[in-house]
Design a protein around this motif. Sequence first.
Motif, PDB file in Angstrom:
ATOM      1  N   PHE A 172       0.914  -1.080  -0.072  1.00 48.78           N
ATOM      2  CA  PHE A 172       0.088  -0.103   0.054  1.00 48.78           C
ATOM      3  C   PHE A 172       0.852   1.361   0.014  1.00 48.78           C
ATOM      4  O   PHE A 172       0.662   2.107  -0.689  1.00 48.78           O
ATOM      5  CB  PHE A 172      -0.998   0.035   1.231  1.00 48.78           C
ATOM      6  CG  PHE A 172      -1.797   1.359   1.554  1.00 48.78           C
ATOM      7  CD1 PHE A 172      -2.910   1.447   0.548  1.00 48.78           C
ATOM      8  CD2 PHE A 172      -1.255   2.194   2.286  1.00 48.78           C
ATOM      9  CE1 PHE A 172      -3.582   2.650   0.796  1.00 48.78           C
ATOM     10  CE2 PHE A 172      -1.721   3.507   2.385  1.00 48.78           C
ATOM     11  CZ  PHE A 172      -2.975   3.573   1.744  1.00 48.78           C
ATOM     12  N   SER A 173       1.926   1.169   0.974  1.00 48.16           N
ATOM     13  CA  SER A 173       2.741   2.496   0.943  1.00 48.16           C
ATOM     14  C   SER A 173       3.446   2.615  -0.411  1.00 48.16           C
ATOM     15  O   SER A 173       3.610   3.815  -0.672  1.00 48.16           O
ATOM     16  CB  SER A 173       3.609   2.231   1.822  1.00 48.16           C
ATOM     17  OG  SER A 173       3.021   2.131   3.311  1.00 48.16           O
ATOM     18  N   TYR A 196       2.535   1.611  -3.581  1.00 49.14           N
ATOM     19  CA  TYR A 196       1.521   2.285  -4.477  1.00 49.14           C
ATOM     20  C   TYR A 196       1.086   3.597  -4.236  1.00 49.14           C
ATOM     21  O   TYR A 196       0.878   4.246  -5.051  1.00 49.14           O
ATOM     22  CB  TYR A 196       0.316   1.195  -4.360  1.00 49.14           C
ATOM     23  CG  TYR A 196      -0.644   1.611  -5.628  1.00 49.14           C
ATOM     24  CD1 TYR A 196      -0.250   1.763  -6.982  1.00 49.14           C
ATOM     25  CD2 TYR A 196      -2.004   1.747  -5.232  1.00 49.14           C
ATOM     26  CE1 TYR A 196      -1.045   2.211  -7.932  1.00 49.14           C
ATOM     27  CE2 TYR A 196      -2.741   1.954  -6.285  1.00 49.14           C
ATOM     28  CZ  TYR A 196      -2.567   2.252  -7.513  1.00 49.14           C
ATOM     29  OH  TYR A 196      -3.383   2.639  -8.453  1.00 49.14           O
ATOM     30  N   TRP A 197       0.843   4.076  -3.096  1.00 47.14           N
ATOM     31  CA  TRP A 197       0.343   5.464  -2.800  1.00 47.14           C
ATOM     32  C   TRP A 197       1.489   6.399  -2.803  1.00 47.14           C
ATOM     33  O   TRP A 197       1.044   7.363  -2.968  1.00 47.14           O
ATOM     34  CB  TRP A 197      -0.484   5.359  -1.510  1.00 47.14           C
ATOM     35  CG  TRP A 197      -2.005   4.846  -1.820  1.00 47.14           C
ATOM     36  CD1 TRP A 197      -2.532   3.594  -1.994  1.00 47.14           C
ATOM     37  CD2 TRP A 197      -3.024   5.570  -2.288  1.00 47.14           C
ATOM     38  NE1 TRP A 197      -3.645   3.287  -2.387  1.00 47.14           N
ATOM     39  CE2 TRP A 197      -4.253   4.513  -2.604  1.00 47.14           C
ATOM     40  CE3 TRP A 197      -3.256   6.944  -2.338  1.00 47.14           C
ATOM     41  CZ2 TRP A 197      -5.371   5.055  -3.153  1.00 47.14           C
ATOM     42  CZ3 TRP A 197      -4.620   7.217  -2.952  1.00 47.14           C
ATOM     43  CH2 TRP A 197      -5.661   6.425  -3.397  1.00 47.14           C
ATOM     44  N   ARG A 246       0.684   7.221  -6.344  1.00 49.17           N
ATOM     45  CA  ARG A 246      -0.431   7.808  -6.508  1.00 49.17           C
ATOM     46  C   ARG A 246      -0.173   9.388  -6.290  1.00 49.17           C
ATOM     47  O   ARG A 246      -0.721  10.367  -7.058  1.00 49.17           O
ATOM     48  CB  ARG A 246      -1.675   7.458  -5.752  1.00 49.17           C
ATOM     49  CG  ARG A 246      -2.072   5.927  -6.252  1.00 49.17           C
ATOM     50  CD  ARG A 246      -2.663   5.926  -7.475  1.00 49.17           C
ATOM     51  NE  ARG A 246      -3.615   6.890  -7.717  1.00 49.17           N
ATOM     52  CZ  ARG A 246      -4.080   7.565  -8.883  1.00 49.17           C
ATOM     53  NH1 ARG A 246      -3.569   6.805  -9.832  1.00 49.17           N
ATOM     54  NH2 ARG A 246      -5.187   8.084  -9.270  1.00 49.17           N
ATOM     55  N   ILE A 268       3.994   8.177   4.102  1.00 45.44           N
ATOM     56  CA  ILE A 268       2.755   7.386   3.964  1.00 45.44           C
ATOM     57  C   ILE A 268       2.800   6.251   5.037  1.00 45.44           C
ATOM     58  O   ILE A 268       2.024   5.749   5.819  1.00 45.44           O
ATOM     59  CB  ILE A 268       2.614   6.733   2.729  1.00 45.44           C
ATOM     60  CG1 ILE A 268       2.226   8.011   1.702  1.00 45.44           C
ATOM     61  CG2 ILE A 268       1.530   5.754   2.478  1.00 45.44           C
ATOM     62  CD1 ILE A 268       2.245   7.472   0.250  1.00 45.44           C
ATOM     63  N   MET A 281      -9.515  10.814  -3.822  1.00 47.84           N
ATOM     64  CA  MET A 281      -9.791   9.440  -3.302  1.00 47.84           C
ATOM     65  C   MET A 281     -11.016   8.706  -3.802  1.00 47.84           C
ATOM     66  O   MET A 281     -10.988   7.373  -4.289  1.00 47.84           O
ATOM     67  CB  MET A 281      -9.714   9.347  -1.835  1.00 47.84           C
ATOM     68  CG  MET A 281      -8.274   9.471  -1.368  1.00 47.84           C
ATOM     69  SD  MET A 281      -8.080   9.577   0.495  1.00 47.84           S
ATOM     70  CE  MET A 281      -8.491  11.205   0.902  1.00 47.84           C
ATOM     71  N   HIS A 303     -10.672   7.670  -7.589  1.00 41.52           N
ATOM     72  CA  HIS A 303      -9.532   6.559  -7.714  1.00 41.52           C
ATOM     73  C   HIS A 303     -10.319   5.385  -7.558  1.00 41.52           C
ATOM     74  O   HIS A 303     -10.228   4.252  -8.101  1.00 41.52           O
ATOM     75  CB  HIS A 303      -8.375   6.640  -6.720  1.00 41.52           C
ATOM     76  CG  HIS A 303      -7.651   5.544  -6.616  1.00 41.52           C
ATOM     77  ND1 HIS A 303      -6.742   5.125  -7.596  1.00 41.52           N
ATOM     78  CD2 HIS A 303      -7.537   4.356  -5.888  1.00 41.52           C
ATOM     79  CE1 HIS A 303      -6.166   4.172  -7.288  1.00 41.52           C
ATOM     80  NE2 HIS A 303      -6.418   3.782  -6.150  1.00 41.52           N
ATOM     81  N   ARG A 312      -5.634   6.589   4.937  1.00 42.69           N
ATOM     82  CA  ARG A 312      -6.014   5.039   4.968  1.00 42.69           C
ATOM     83  C   ARG A 312      -7.703   5.110   5.472  1.00 42.69           C
ATOM     84  O   ARG A 312      -8.138   4.163   4.930  1.00 42.69           O
ATOM     85  CB  ARG A 312      -5.128   4.476   5.908  1.00 42.69           C
ATOM     86  CG  ARG A 312      -3.968   3.881   5.356  1.00 42.69           C
ATOM     87  CD  ARG A 312      -3.132   3.426   6.452  1.00 42.69           C
ATOM     88  NE  ARG A 312      -1.809   3.003   5.965  1.00 42.69           N
ATOM     89  CZ  ARG A 312      -0.747   3.550   5.794  1.00 42.69           C
ATOM     90  NH1 ARG A 312      -0.630   4.951   5.994  1.00 42.69           N
ATOM     91  NH2 ARG A 312       0.485   2.900   5.339  1.00 42.69           N
TER      92      ARG A 312
END
Length: 714
Positions: free
Chosen positions: A306-307, A309-310, A313, A341, A483, A486, A526
């Motif tokens: 997640f970290s 990928y974001w 983003r 993140i 968000m 997305h 998150r």
Amino acid sequence: MNCWIRSALALGIMVMIGARCWADDRIDFRTDVLPILTKHGCNAGACHGAALGRGNFKLSLFGSRPVDDYDAIVRQVGGRRVNGVRPENSLLLLKPTEQLAHGGELRFDVDSDAAQTITRWIAAGARFESDRRLVDVSVHPPQVTVGAVGQSIPLKAIAQFSDGTTRDVTAYTILAPDDAAALSVQDDGGSVQVLRPGSHVLVARYINRVQPIQIRAPIGDAALEVESDEQSDESIGMIDRSVNQMLVDLRLPASPKTDDEAFLRRVTLDLTGRLPTLQQRRAFQDDRRNDKRKRWIDRLLESEAFSRYWTSRLAEWFRVRSQNNDQKATEAYRDWLYRSIQDRVGFDDLVQQMLTATGDTHQVGPANFYRTAPGGRPTAELVSEVFMGSRMRCANCHDHPLDRWTQDDYHGLAAIFATVQSGPVVRLDSTATTTHPVTLQPAVPQIPGGRRLATDQPMVQTFSRWLVDDGNPYFAKAAVNRMWKHMMGRGLVDAVDDFRQTNPASHPELLQHLADDFVANGYQIRKTLHLIANSDAYQRDSVANSQNQHDDRFYSHALRRPLSPSVLADAISDVIGIADDYSAWGEIDRAIDLVDGAVQVPSLAVLGRCDPKAICTPDDGTSTGMSTMLHLFNGELLNDRIDATRGRLRACRDANMTAMQTVEQIYAAALCREPMENEKAFWVTHLDQADDQAAFLEDVMWAMVSSREFATNH
């Protein structure tokens, strides 16, 4: 009382009465004449409101600068536009009534109320009468749901003025539908007919004030109720109540909840940019707990994936681009974003750090923000679009025609960021400024909306505090809207950088709720993603029914969204089992880690990544264009890597899997599902007929990763 005294008293009374009648009857340039010019398009962008005007006559766009307009009408060209002796011979009347040749053709008749009002104004001395100003305009009703297509809705516009008076200004209010095929303004100018089902916007303009009117007409024929699962989290429940109420109003039936396999693929791609592995798929299938979807969402949000990928983003949101191929600075920027993140830094703190950072960009990661769009004006445009969701650049040459922003707002913000000197080392120069195009003087630094700043204070810090303040009406909404876009495929305000009065949110209460929740929970990305992912609206099937198949904005079913070029590139590598080579750009093994938008990567370019020489938003690059499909059909991206002697196909052969078992694994890896019965029958038939099954399995792999189902998140 003698005769002289009586006569003097009578004369005084007559003067007083006359003065009172004139005061009540007087014609005000701002509030009486400008509405006529606006109503009839004289100060529109296609006429004298253009940046250079028309026919040597320039007015401010929609009357946004009354003083300048008065000067242009009364004092310029030797005062020939008004004739105080013979008002009916004024150019201001002769041209729009087409008594003299007029490039703008007939605007109003010579005997119309508009012509009579202008004539009376000129006859009375063509005064400015600046003591009365427009304060507000309200149009009623502001929102309405009609029972059926074809129904007409009467509207009334009421203007409020600074002297405490109000007036019905419906006759001088312009009604303009966003979609002329959906709404039709009637000949009376004060009502609108609904021509098409759906939710539509009518823009009402009086002088330079605008108000959107939301008009809905049912799409379905029968009344319905939309059911949703009971949510323990009130914020999640708010999402579904808001979305479902719109569906009920439009009589738009919702698709059912999607199955576990489609949900697993969708949410894993959305939160980590990765396809679920075969092991993850198996574990999810074996989990029999009722809350396993919530547990999986929580697991993804806690993951290192997640970290990573974001980070990608946010880099796209912030338009990260190296300058002069300074990769070391870009790496510092990327690493700082990743740590922020990972450490759960609030989005408000993250943005404030970027806006206030100075120093060596190789050492101070957030300072690289100012290298993205160097200069006061480019930075002002970047900040307003990314962090306020507003296209303030439209107010560069004139006041924004569809929003509240003025030239003073635009150049005032530019003046704030002109004090930032960008380069390998970012520093502040309080003496730097930018020129206002109207005054040709240094622009006065100001917060958007009018609050001016003293030049002896740290203006960037002051602006950043204003921007991330809990009460700021733009910051939180712009963030949660990105968000939502997305996760759901379309913003509540769409496009995400086009917040304005005339582009209202499809679900305004929901947008406000998400923003309030974002602020209340410390601007934690998150947390907002958790709410959206757990909602029924997010988890609906992407298969539309006969009644909601044309819905692209009300969330009656999940929208199919093309994978971004970097996510698609990584997905191809995962399915084929052979990684692409990114070593030329550092210690990088996945496309999503290539956050530098200025880098030319051939494999990503063929998948639709934005041209490094262009300025693109995250939504500009998609993976479904014709060029991309041609490369997938016959390009090196796939043909050079699909090989039965390497990758997944080799692993299946080494595991002694049958050809059909290999096909089933390709389906599981790429689509997170098993082949349907008709698909199984197709492959069995063709496998039996294949002379070389190894070569045929290469074709199966190629067909899978070049398919539309694979290239979308659904």
